[in-house]
Design an enzyme around this catalytic site. Structure first.
Site, short mmCIF file in Angstrom:
data_model
loop_
_atom_site.label_atom_id
_atom_site.label_comp_id
_atom_site.label_asym_id
_atom_site.label_seq_id
_atom_site.Cartn_x
_atom_site.Cartn_y
_atom_site.Cartn_z
N GLU A 237 0.56 -1.35 0.11
CA GLU A 237 0.06 -0.21 0.45
C GLU A 237 1.31 1.36 0.39
O GLU A 237 0.46 1.75 -0.76
CB GLU A 237 -1.35 0.27 1.33
CG GLU A 237 -1.84 -0.63 1.28
CD GLU A 237 -1.40 -1.78 1.84
OE1 GLU A 237 -0.18 -2.81 2.06
OE2 GLU A 237 -2.62 -3.19 2.18
N LYS B 83 3.56 1.65 -1.06
CA LYS B 83 4.19 1.62 -2.47
C LYS B 83 3.65 2.40 -3.29
O LYS B 83 3.05 3.55 -4.44
CB LYS B 83 4.33 0.82 -3.32
CG LYS B 83 5.06 0.90 -4.67
CD LYS B 83 5.61 -0.41 -5.49
CE LYS B 83 5.66 -0.22 -7.22
NZ LYS B 83 7.05 -0.16 -7.55
N SER C 218 22.23 -5.77 -21.84
CA SER C 218 20.72 -4.81 -21.80
C SER C 218 20.46 -3.98 -22.37
O SER C 218 21.45 -3.24 -23.07
CB SER C 218 19.77 -4.86 -20.55
OG SER C 218 20.83 -3.84 -20.12
N TRP D 22 22.17 -11.46 -4.23
CA TRP D 22 20.94 -11.39 -4.73
C TRP D 22 19.65 -11.79 -4.54
O TRP D 22 18.17 -11.94 -4.78
CB TRP D 22 20.98 -9.73 -5.60
CG TRP D 22 21.33 -9.34 -6.05
CD1 TRP D 22 22.39 -8.89 -5.13
CD2 TRP D 22 21.59 -8.54 -7.44
NE1 TRP D 22 23.06 -8.02 -5.94
CE2 TRP D 22 22.71 -7.79 -6.72
CE3 TRP D 22 21.84 -8.77 -8.55
CZ2 TRP D 22 23.59 -6.54 -7.80
CZ3 TRP D 22 22.31 -7.75 -9.31
CH2 TRP D 22 22.94 -6.71 -8.70
N GLU E 113 30.09 -5.38 -3.64
CA GLU E 113 28.83 -5.08 -2.86
C GLU E 113 28.45 -6.22 -1.72
O GLU E 113 28.34 -6.13 -0.25
CB GLU E 113 28.34 -4.98 -2.82
CG GLU E 113 26.75 -6.36 -4.03
CD GLU E 113 25.79 -5.74 -4.38
OE1 GLU E 113 25.67 -4.65 -5.50
OE2 GLU E 113 24.86 -6.21 -4.47
N GLU F 59 32.65 0.28 -13.78
CA GLU F 59 32.83 1.59 -14.51
C GLU F 59 33.57 2.69 -14.30
O GLU F 59 34.60 1.88 -13.66
CB GLU F 59 31.15 1.84 -13.20
CG GLU F 59 30.45 2.72 -13.21
CD GLU F 59 29.74 3.29 -12.02
OE1 GLU F 59 28.67 2.07 -11.24
OE2 GLU F 59 29.94 3.87 -10.89
N HIS G 65 23.83 5.59 -15.52
CA HIS G 65 22.93 6.35 -14.53
C HIS G 65 23.09 7.92 -15.04
O HIS G 65 21.78 7.90 -13.94
CB HIS G 65 23.79 6.52 -12.82
CG HIS G 65 23.98 4.75 -13.10
ND1 HIS G 65 25.70 4.76 -13.45
CD2 HIS G 65 23.42 4.05 -12.88
CE1 HIS G 65 25.89 3.19 -12.72
NE2 HIS G 65 25.22 3.18 -12.84
N1 GLN Z 1 24.74 -7.69 -18.25
C1 GLN Z 1 23.32 -7.02 -16.82
C2 GLN Z 1 22.99 -5.73 -17.94
O1 GLN Z 1 23.50 -5.40 -19.18
C3 GLN Z 1 24.01 -6.54 -16.62
C4 GLN Z 1 23.76 -5.70 -15.70
C5 GLN Z 1 24.31 -5.07 -14.12
O2 GLN Z 1 26.01 -4.77 -14.11
N2 GLN Z 1 23.93 -4.71 -12.85
O3 GLN Z 1 21.92 -5.80 -18.21
#
Ligand code: GLN
Ligand code: ZN
Length: 774
Positions: A25, A27, A448, A576, A620, A680, A709
């Site tokens: 709710e 969200k 992706s 995850w 992480e 990155e 990003h």
């Molecule tokens: N191969 C994934 C993508 O391109 C990698 C995503 C990620 O690093 N979190 O979406």
């Protein structure tokens, strides 16, 4: 046992509870408010209703002291910034115009207003908004929200304890504003912050708080002497205040280590310690400092981060030992229940045999109160609960799901050679060059492509039964054709299929592997209104059938250029998900690695010459304490190599990691022995290329040249200059040109332009290099 509560009656408590509500709710209300469909008043009413229901559930489960102030419309660290008046200058006008809109502007940004930076809350998957502090930050106390929520709970008949982020952790989680002097550190502001905490404590006392909890999870990390000294002074000063509730300092996620004697000596009335997992070391450490005479100890014996039932008999034994070490011992979860879903009983699709192994927030609350009852009235009074618990634990231990003989035999038979490529990198690289024939500075993307509205509609249509599997697959195939056609036209060298068929990079594999369970309602807050439903790694892992070969081969059939196979690595598959607690994570990782190894082999056999195994989570999940890191990196890197080392020398293995700070794992990046790694780097101007060169990294690197990003499209000149910077550290024969991360969150128009600019920049730099040679 008399059953009469004594002076030192054990209480049941928790530090926080899931915020979203049974049907998320929160969200809906918050997003509705953003879209103008829900009024501020209606949003506040929904929030108040959720808090009321949470306290009701806790009280019903037998929790005798409920938390307040743990609820949040977005994030409790942002709430703390508001509470201490640390509103960065750029948001002040927005906050002054409307406090609620200003709050959301800090969280999400607004027109021409960048949001606060977001980062992971310790080693969890919860993200908080990073406080921005400057040498001239002025703090002012705003206890309104804390006071109001405490009053609500008291009015509703609860014994309540406000939970606040403590001053040391708040400052350690903050970062200096961009233009701060290099000498400035947020912790320097402690003397200015403490009086503000003092005012808030006084306001809470006036509102009826008997106790207040100050969370100091930053103290479970390795802190230098100077920080421990600051903590000692801070809690001495807070302790000396007279107009305040009793102070309970809470630590969680690991052991307190050197901070334990500091807090044990501080003039505060209570300490909350984690006794689960590696934090179980707190038990001996507590005995070593002579316990907490005269203080209240809150014992986090129920794991607040995992979804498995507690071993009640074992916890009772721990609690029994602790009784001798403090004036009074209360029972709690190890940390806020924010990190687990709300209610396992809502999972109607799971096998009931399995559901009884699970404890989400509601079930954990009951476990805590059962333990408290056992402490107060004797174990006999919880005989039925102990028997049911024992039966559930042994059903789990003996189940075919948790013990697959074939999987176990295969893991047993793994040799050191299985986790090593058949040839060293220099030889592999020659073979790969001959086979792939790539130019210098090969161009590629991370996997992706934009997840378009059509794709999301197709998935929703499939779920709703508006289209069948064949209809859905045709839409995925059409998307792949489009993605391949674009990449060919743009002139990329190594293509990808675009991941159109994947809802999520972990879930997609979890759904196809044996050993993983999926929940229907197991939502956990990731940040703001974003919730994830992590899979549960419940059993031994195996792969009943190939998972990615079909779409990868289809994509490869459409082009003569190499298409990268795309898999999620073992560490990320664990990080995850909720991981089983009945065997070391290393063993689970090995099982996942072997399943992926089969997938890698099948891709290779299908003619895929380049295979990328993503490990964005490797950094992480690094343990909070440095002492635990080598062992973690050992199994993590071994699992990666186990997944990828079965291939021929001329098959090129790529990996990808996100996040800018790689310093801590630079050796692990080397140890995974991937032929190519993309990382990155766009925001940090190729810093990672220099770091890798600094440690003599011998293989190929693609430091990202496009910050995905941001909606900004980098110009070809800008990319050219980044590539030239990269070349100062990495020789041309080992440098790749690629974005920072996957493109799924971006729009097609930005992606088109950015990718074309990357290709054109790589061509420009290749021409320079050709001139140098000729
Ligand atoms: N191969 C994934 C993508 O391109 C990698 C995503 C990620 O690093 N979190 O979406
Ligand atoms: Zn990434």
């Amino acid at each position: 046992m008399s059953g009469q509560p004594t002076a030192s009656t054990t209480r049941a408590t928790v530090y926080g509870y899931p915020r979203q509500g049974a049907r998320r709710e929160l969200k809906r209300a918050v997003e509705g408010y953003w879209q103008g469909r829900v009024s501020a008043e209606a949003l506040r009413a929904t929030a108040a209703g959720l808090r009321r229901e949470n306290w009701r559930q806790l009280a019903q489960a037998g929790i005798d002291e409920v938390p307040t102030g743990d609820f949040s419309l977005y994030d409790h660290v942002l709430d703390t910034s508001v509470m201490v008046g640390a509103i960065p200058g750029r948001y002040r006008a927005a906050v002054a115009a409307d406090a609620l809109d200003g709050y959301f502007a800090m969280a999400r940004g607004a027109q021409d207003l960048a949001p606060l930076e977001m980062t992971k809350w310790f080693d969890t998957n919860y993200h908080y908004l990073v406080p921005e502090l400057a040498a001239d930050t002025v703090f002012t106390a705003d206890p309104t929200r804390q006071v109001a929520e405490l009053r609500e709970a008291i009015e509703q008949g609860h014994r309540a304890r406000p939970v606040l982020l403590g001053p040391i952790s708040y400052l350690l989680l903050a970062k200096p504003v961009l233009d701060a002097s290099p000498l400035f550190e947020p912790i320097n502001l402690i003397n200015r912050l403490l009086p503000v905490y003092g005012q808030i404590l006084a306001a809470l006392r006036a509102a009826g708080a008997e106790w207040v909890q100050l969370d100091e999870p930053a103290l479970v990390q390795d802190q230098p002497e100077a920080i421990l000294g600051t903590a000692a002074r801070a809690y001495r000063d807070l302790g000396r205040l007279t107009d305040r509730p009793s102070i309970l300092v809470a630590s969680y996620f690991d052991r307190l280590g050197a901070a334990l004697p500091v807090l044990a000596k501080a003039p505060i009335e209570g300490l909350a310690l984690d006794f689960t997992g590696p934090a179980a070391a707190n038990l001996d450490a507590l005995a070593a400092v002579g316990g907490l005479p005269g203080k209240r100890l809150v014992a986090g014996v129920v794991d607040g981060r995992n979804i498995w039932i507690n071993d009640l008999a074992k916890s009772l034994a721990t609690l029994g030992t602790l009784l001798g070490l403090a004036d009074r011992v209360d029972v709690a979860a190890s940390c806020s229940l924010l990190h687990v879903p709300l209610d396992a009983a809502a999972e109607r699709d799971l096998d009931p045999q399995v559901t009884r192994w699970l404890a989400f927030a509601r079930q954990k609350s009951t476990e805590i109160s059962t333990l408290a009852r056992g402490m107060n009235q004797g174990p006999d009074t919880i005989r039925a609960e102990l028997a049911a618990n024992r039966a559930a634990l042994s059903s789990r231990a003996g189940s075919a799901l948790t013990r697959d003989v074939a999987v176990r035999a295969r893991v047993e038979a793994v040799t050191e050679a299985d986790a090593r490529r058949s040839q060293p990198y220099p030889e592999r690289s020659v073979a790969q060059r001959a086979k792939l024939g790539l130019p210098l500075l090969p161009t590629t993307t991370i996997g992706s492509f934009p997840q378009t509205a059509e794709l999301r509609t197709a998935r929703a249509d499939l779920r709703a039964g508006r289209i069948d599997a064949a209809g859905y697959e045709e839409r995925v195939a059409a998307e792949i054709r489009e993605v391949i056609a674009f990449q060919e036209a743009a002139g990329l060298d190594v293509l990808v299929h675009g991941e159109a068929e994947r809802n999520d990079m972990v879930q997609y594999f979890a759904e196809q592997l044996n050993g993983y369970l999926a929940t229907q309602h197991g939502w956990v807050q990731s940040y703001g209104t974003r919730y994830v439903r992590p899979g549960i790694l419940a059993g031994d892992v195996s792969r009943p059938a190939p998972m990615t070969v079909r779409w990868t081969s289809y994509a490869q059939s459409l082009t003569a250029k190499p298409v990268k196979g795309m898999l999620t690595g073992p560490v990320t598959m664990l990080a995850w998900s909720f991981v089983r607690d009945d065997q070391p994570a290393a063993d689970t990782a090995r099982q996942v690695a072997l399943a992926l190894r089969d997938e890698v082999a099948d891709l290779e056999a299908a003619g895929v010459a380049v295979i990328q195994v993503d490990e964005p989570a490797l950094r992480e999940t690094l343990p909070l304490r440095a002492a635990a890191r080598p062992a973690y990196l050992d199994w993590a890197t071994e699992a990666f190599r186990l997944a990828t080392s079965g291939v021929r020398p001329d098959t090129q293995i790529h990996t990808h990691m996100c996040y800018a700070e790689f310093g801590d794992i630079i050796e692990a990046i080397d140890a995974i022995d991937a032929d190519v790694i993309s990382l990155e780097a766009a925001r940090s101007r190729m810093e990672i290329a220099r770091q890798l060169a600094g440690v003599g990294y011998p293989r190929e690197v693609g430091p990202g040249v496009y910050d995905i990003h941001s909606p900004r499209v980098p110009g070809a000149d800008e990319v050219t200059s980044m590539l030239r910077t990269g070349l100062e550290a990495i020789p041309a024969a080992r440098l790749w040109a690629n974005p920072d991360c996957g493109l799924k969150t971006r729009g097609w128009s930005e992606v088109r332009a950015s990718v074309e600019n990357i290709v054109s920049a790589a061509r420009t730099v290749r021409e320079d290099l050709a001139e140098v040679v000729s």
